[in-house]
Design a protein around this motif. Structure first.
Motif, PDB file in Angstrom:
ATOM      1  N   ASP A   5       0.760  -1.258  -0.039  1.00  0.00           N
ATOM      2  CA  ASP A   5       0.078  -0.271  -0.179  1.00  0.00           C
ATOM      3  C   ASP A   5       0.937   0.936  -0.204  1.00  0.00           C
ATOM      4  O   ASP A   5       2.029   0.910   0.556  1.00  0.00           O
ATOM      5  N   ASN A  79      -0.693  -1.089  -4.334  1.00  0.00           N
ATOM      6  CA  ASN A  79      -1.841  -0.834  -4.524  1.00  0.00           C
ATOM      7  C   ASN A  79      -2.052   1.296  -4.445  1.00  0.00           C
ATOM      8  O   ASN A  79      -1.288   1.664  -3.292  1.00  0.00           O
ATOM      9  N   ASP A  81      -3.519   4.466  -3.774  1.00  0.00           N
ATOM     10  CA  ASP A  81      -4.672   4.422  -3.465  1.00  0.00           C
ATOM     11  C   ASP A  81      -5.064   6.017  -4.022  1.00  0.00           C
ATOM     12  O   ASP A  81      -4.378   7.101  -3.306  1.00  0.00           O
TER      13      ASP A  81
END
Length: 147
Positions: A5, A79, A81
């Motif tokens: 992330d 990932n 965001d």
């Protein structure tokens, strides 16, 4: 392999390295962020790149420390965001997925804005801003080649 992330700055670093296709120093990345109006410090930049599992290369410069050059590994597993980013980030990095994600977010905010209890002047300002953001995203999306 587990996806990593990325925070807001790391996502912008990823987009910059991906878009440029070049190896860049932390200083070069910081200058690019400053150029697009995002004023991150050296400490922010180096702390972020150190946590990203990037490919590293070293460039020797006579009379100076070796420069570390960062690039995205071919099998990067991240990932991203995009919801954290302001419209300015989308303008700077008009990645199609980034634009679609931000547009969905703005549309959701437009639908819910009427339900939020705010002072009428604040609500009017927010609605105008969201509509302007939506127009900007539509313009970016319409100027991109179909994929």
């Amino acid at each position: 392999m587990r996806k990593v992330d990325l925070n807001k700055l790391q996502t912008l670093i990823y987009l910059e390295l991906n878009e440029s296709g070049q190896k860049m120093t932390g200083y070069d990345l910081m200058l690019k962020m400053h150029y697009i109006g995002l004023n991150y410090s050296h400490q922010h930049m180096y702390a972020s790149v150190s946590k990203m599992n990037l490919d590293l290369a070293y460039k020797q410069v006579e009379g100076e420390r070796d420069k570390v050059l960062y690039s995205i590994p071919e099998k990067g597993n991240y990932n991203l965001d995009f919801s954290l980013h302001p419209i300015e980030s989308v303008i700077a990095y008009p990645d199609p997925h980034f634009v679609r994600t931000k547009k969905s977010q703005v549309l959701r905010e437009l639908r819910t804005e009427a339900e939020v209890k705010r002072h009428p002047a604040v609500r009017e300002y927010r609605l105008k801003k969201l509509k302007l953001d939506l127009e900007t995203l539509d313009t970016i999306q319409n100027s991109q080649p179909l994929t």
